[in-house]
Design a protein around this motif. Structure first.
Motif, PDB file in Angstrom:
ATOM      1  N   ALA A   4       0.859  -1.553  -0.097  1.00  0.00           N
ATOM      2  CA  ALA A   4      -0.523   0.509  -0.261  1.00  0.00           C
ATOM      3  C   ALA A   4       0.671   1.273  -0.146  1.00  0.00           C
ATOM      4  O   ALA A   4       0.402   2.287  -0.856  1.00  0.00           O
ATOM      5  N   ILE A   5       1.927   1.471   0.513  1.00  0.00           N
ATOM      6  CA  ILE A   5       3.297   2.347   0.677  1.00  0.00           C
ATOM      7  C   ILE A   5       3.400   2.527  -0.190  1.00  0.00           C
ATOM      8  O   ILE A   5       3.829   4.166  -1.355  1.00  0.00           O
ATOM      9  N   ALA A   6       3.665   1.586  -1.188  1.00  0.00           N
ATOM     10  CA  ALA A   6       4.241   1.486  -2.552  1.00  0.00           C
ATOM     11  C   ALA A   6       4.060   2.211  -3.101  1.00  0.00           C
ATOM     12  O   ALA A   6       3.894   3.048  -4.850  1.00  0.00           O
ATOM     13  N   ASN A   7       2.311   1.711  -3.541  1.00  0.00           N
ATOM     14  CA  ASN A   7       0.757   2.526  -4.708  1.00  0.00           C
ATOM     15  C   ASN A   7       0.910   3.831  -3.950  1.00  0.00           C
ATOM     16  O   ASN A   7       0.909   4.726  -5.268  1.00  0.00           O
ATOM     17  N   LEU A   8       1.301   4.515  -2.712  1.00  0.00           N
ATOM     18  CA  LEU A   8       1.304   5.760  -2.215  1.00  0.00           C
ATOM     19  C   LEU A   8       2.642   6.761  -2.366  1.00  0.00           C
ATOM     20  O   LEU A   8       2.621   7.484  -3.155  1.00  0.00           O
ATOM     21  N   ALA A   9       3.353   5.423  -2.925  1.00  0.00           N
ATOM     22  CA  ALA A   9       4.400   6.014  -2.934  1.00  0.00           C
ATOM     23  C   ALA A   9       5.066   6.878  -4.720  1.00  0.00           C
ATOM     24  O   ALA A   9       5.576   7.433  -4.915  1.00  0.00           O
ATOM     25  N   MET A  10       3.583   6.503  -5.256  1.00  0.00           N
ATOM     26  CA  MET A  10       3.932   7.067  -6.256  1.00  0.00           C
ATOM     27  C   MET A  10       3.767   8.568  -6.805  1.00  0.00           C
ATOM     28  O   MET A  10       3.689   8.436  -7.835  1.00  0.00           O
ATOM     29  N   ASN A  11       2.529   8.686  -5.645  1.00  0.00           N
ATOM     30  CA  ASN A  11       2.447  10.576  -5.936  1.00  0.00           C
ATOM     31  C   ASN A  11       3.738  11.333  -5.032  1.00  0.00           C
ATOM     32  O   ASN A  11       3.979  11.207  -4.170  1.00  0.00           O
ATOM     33  N   GLU A  12       3.798  11.834  -5.513  1.00  0.00           N
ATOM     34  CA  GLU A  12       5.383  12.988  -5.096  1.00  0.00           C
ATOM     35  C   GLU A  12       4.679  13.438  -3.548  1.00  0.00           C
ATOM     36  O   GLU A  12       6.003  14.102  -3.111  1.00  0.00           O
ATOM     37  N   THR A  13       3.692  14.225  -3.851  1.00  0.00           N
ATOM     38  CA  THR A  13       2.805  14.412  -1.926  1.00  0.00           C
ATOM     39  C   THR A  13       3.655  13.755  -1.287  1.00  0.00           C
ATOM     40  O   THR A  13       4.163  14.309  -0.113  1.00  0.00           O
ATOM     41  N   ASN A  14       2.846  13.346  -1.962  1.00  0.00           N
ATOM     42  CA  ASN A  14       2.867  11.455  -0.553  1.00  0.00           C
ATOM     43  C   ASN A  14       4.079  11.064  -0.349  1.00  0.00           C
ATOM     44  O   ASN A  14       4.403  10.502   0.582  1.00  0.00           O
ATOM     45  N   GLN A  15       5.418  11.040  -1.422  1.00  0.00           N
ATOM     46  CA  GLN A  15       6.628  10.795  -0.821  1.00  0.00           C
ATOM     47  C   GLN A  15       7.293  11.593   0.132  1.00  0.00           C
ATOM     48  O   GLN A  15       7.942  10.919   1.093  1.00  0.00           O
ATOM     49  N   GLU A  16       6.866  13.198  -0.024  1.00  0.00           N
ATOM     50  CA  GLU A  16       7.563  13.742   1.001  1.00  0.00           C
ATOM     51  C   GLU A  16       7.190  13.108   2.806  1.00  0.00           C
ATOM     52  O   GLU A  16       7.582  13.523   3.260  1.00  0.00           O
ATOM     53  N   LEU A  17       5.998  12.676   1.927  1.00  0.00           N
ATOM     54  CA  LEU A  17       5.224  12.514   3.237  1.00  0.00           C
ATOM     55  C   LEU A  17       6.115  11.317   4.204  1.00  0.00           C
ATOM     56  O   LEU A  17       6.595  10.958   5.342  1.00  0.00           O
ATOM     57  N   ILE A  18       5.874  10.401   3.398  1.00  0.00           N
ATOM     58  CA  ILE A  18       6.388   9.235   3.776  1.00  0.00           C
ATOM     59  C   ILE A  18       7.769   9.205   4.325  1.00  0.00           C
ATOM     60  O   ILE A  18       8.421   8.863   5.717  1.00  0.00           O
ATOM     61  N   MET A  19       8.598  10.548   3.134  1.00  0.00           N
ATOM     62  CA  MET A  19       9.844  10.820   4.070  1.00  0.00           C
ATOM     63  C   MET A  19       9.775  11.221   5.273  1.00  0.00           C
ATOM     64  O   MET A  19      10.750  11.104   6.183  1.00  0.00           O
TER      65      MET A  19
ATOM     66  N   ARG B 224       9.979  -7.434  -2.397  1.00  0.00           N
ATOM     67  CA  ARG B 224       9.332  -7.586  -3.720  1.00  0.00           C
ATOM     68  C   ARG B 224       7.910  -5.636  -3.455  1.00  0.00           C
ATOM     69  O   ARG B 224       8.485  -4.691  -4.293  1.00  0.00           O
ATOM     70  N   MET B 225       7.539  -6.292  -2.666  1.00  0.00           N
ATOM     71  CA  MET B 225       6.678  -4.528  -1.690  1.00  0.00           C
ATOM     72  C   MET B 225       7.705  -3.610  -1.127  1.00  0.00           C
ATOM     73  O   MET B 225       7.471  -1.992  -1.687  1.00  0.00           O
ATOM     74  N   VAL B 226       8.528  -3.655  -0.798  1.00  0.00           N
ATOM     75  CA  VAL B 226       9.845  -2.927   0.163  1.00  0.00           C
ATOM     76  C   VAL B 226      10.543  -2.074  -0.885  1.00  0.00           C
ATOM     77  O   VAL B 226      10.669  -0.866  -1.316  1.00  0.00           O
ATOM     78  N   ALA B 227      11.040  -2.987  -1.865  1.00  0.00           N
ATOM     79  CA  ALA B 227      12.090  -2.354  -2.821  1.00  0.00           C
ATOM     80  C   ALA B 227      11.191  -1.561  -3.334  1.00  0.00           C
ATOM     81  O   ALA B 227      11.503  -0.697  -4.091  1.00  0.00           O
ATOM     82  N   GLY B 228       9.831  -1.842  -3.762  1.00  0.00           N
ATOM     83  CA  GLY B 228       9.287  -1.343  -4.671  1.00  0.00           C
ATOM     84  C   GLY B 228       8.713   0.009  -3.881  1.00  0.00           C
ATOM     85  O   GLY B 228       8.848   0.959  -4.893  1.00  0.00           O
ATOM     86  N   ALA B 229       8.553   0.567  -3.297  1.00  0.00           N
ATOM     87  CA  ALA B 229       8.533   1.699  -2.002  1.00  0.00           C
ATOM     88  C   ALA B 229       9.336   2.619  -2.255  1.00  0.00           C
ATOM     89  O   ALA B 229       9.475   3.762  -2.756  1.00  0.00           O
ATOM     90  N   ILE B 230      10.723   1.760  -2.547  1.00  0.00           N
ATOM     91  CA  ILE B 230      11.736   2.280  -1.818  1.00  0.00           C
ATOM     92  C   ILE B 230      12.295   3.632  -3.589  1.00  0.00           C
ATOM     93  O   ILE B 230      12.463   4.339  -3.713  1.00  0.00           O
ATOM     94  N   ALA B 231      12.144   2.131  -4.420  1.00  0.00           N
ATOM     95  CA  ALA B 231      12.111   2.539  -6.055  1.00  0.00           C
ATOM     96  C   ALA B 231      11.313   3.734  -5.960  1.00  0.00           C
ATOM     97  O   ALA B 231      11.569   4.731  -7.083  1.00  0.00           O
ATOM     98  N   ASN B 232      10.025   3.490  -5.849  1.00  0.00           N
ATOM     99  CA  ASN B 232       9.740   4.665  -6.507  1.00  0.00           C
ATOM    100  C   ASN B 232       9.648   6.064  -5.903  1.00  0.00           C
ATOM    101  O   ASN B 232      10.198   7.058  -6.348  1.00  0.00           O
TER     102      ASN B 232
END
Length: 246
Positions: free
Chosen positions: A53-68, A90-98
């Motif tokens: 779910a975090i990986a999917n959210l991390a496709m959005n730039e605003t969400n990326q900053e919130l995650i960080m 795979r899910m964790v790597a996908g989130a970090i990749a985004n």
């Protein structure tokens, strides 16, 4: 309680794929809850679904900053270090990749262990995990290259500083095309900046760049590799020394 939490984040993971639902999920505290689950739960099934779910959210730039800002890299890194299931990795790597695709987060992501977390996941050896790691490295290299071109970054690549180059060279001709495609692109981005050339030559990357410029199935990457090799004084000098006909 565990089942209730799992059902909740499973629904969120499906909903997150719809862009229209992302703002509602974040406003309702969904992102914060997902990150908290990574830190509080010891159940890897919950980790896997939450990370997806975090990986999917991390496709959005605003969400990326919130995650960080909410410590997401540290939580994802810890989850990766403790995970055994390739699908969790795979899910964790996908989130970090985004997250690696956001120019503004490069220093923070690296400083909080994002690159090392990606490299740590290659221990799994599963091609789906390696493809996400390769995508993250390619995203990071592309952003870093752009920053160097714009003059906002100086010095050699943080990927090289964090020890990624040996794995990049080793996998630049990986038989799995998703891995190979990302790594070939990452190598080309790294090679565009002369400050990286010495390390790339000593690390065996020059030979891979020559191969990419001749054999890569994608014309745009072949062209990029060729242009990089012909414009770099260090690469040109080394090819003359090795008598590489180019």
């Amino acid at each position: 309680m565990t089942i209730q939490i799992l059902n909740t984040i499973s629904v969120k993971s499906e909903d997150i794929r719809a862009q229209s639902n992302q703002e509602k999920i974040v406003e309702a505290g969904g992102l914060t809850s997902l990150l908290m689950l990574l830190g509080s739960s010891e159940d890897e099934t919950i980790h896997r679904v939450a990370a997806g779910a975090i990986a999917n959210l991390a496709m959005n730039e605003t969400n990326q900053e919130l995650i960080m800002t909410q410590g997401g890299i540290g939580l994802l890194s810890t989850t990766a270090a403790n995970a055994e299931d390739p699908q969790t990795l795979r899910m964790v790597a996908g989130a970090i990749a985004n997250l690696c695709g956001n120019d503004k987060l490069q220093l923070k992501l690296r400083g909080e262990g994002g690159i090392k977390a990606l490299l740590g996941m290659v221990r799994c050896g599963h091609p789906d995990v390696l493809a996400q790691v390769a995508r993250g490295i390619a995203n990071f290299a592309k952003c870093e290259s752009r920053a160097s071109t714009q003059g906002t970054k100086t010095g050699r690549s943080l990927l090289i500083d964090d020890g990624a180059l040996p794995w990049i060279v080793q996998n630049s001709n990986n038989e799995a095309s998703p891995i190979r495609r990302h790594i070939e692109l990452a190598l080309c981005h790294l090679a565009q900046h002369e400050v990286n050339a010495k390390d790339m030559i000593s690390g065996g990357a020059l030979w891979e760049l020559v191969r990419i410029s001749r054999d890569c199935s994608r014309e745009d990457i072949r062209t990029l590799a060729h242009r990089t090799l012909t414009s770099s004084p260090a690469f040109q000098a080394e090819m003359r020394r090795l008598r590489i006909d180019y």
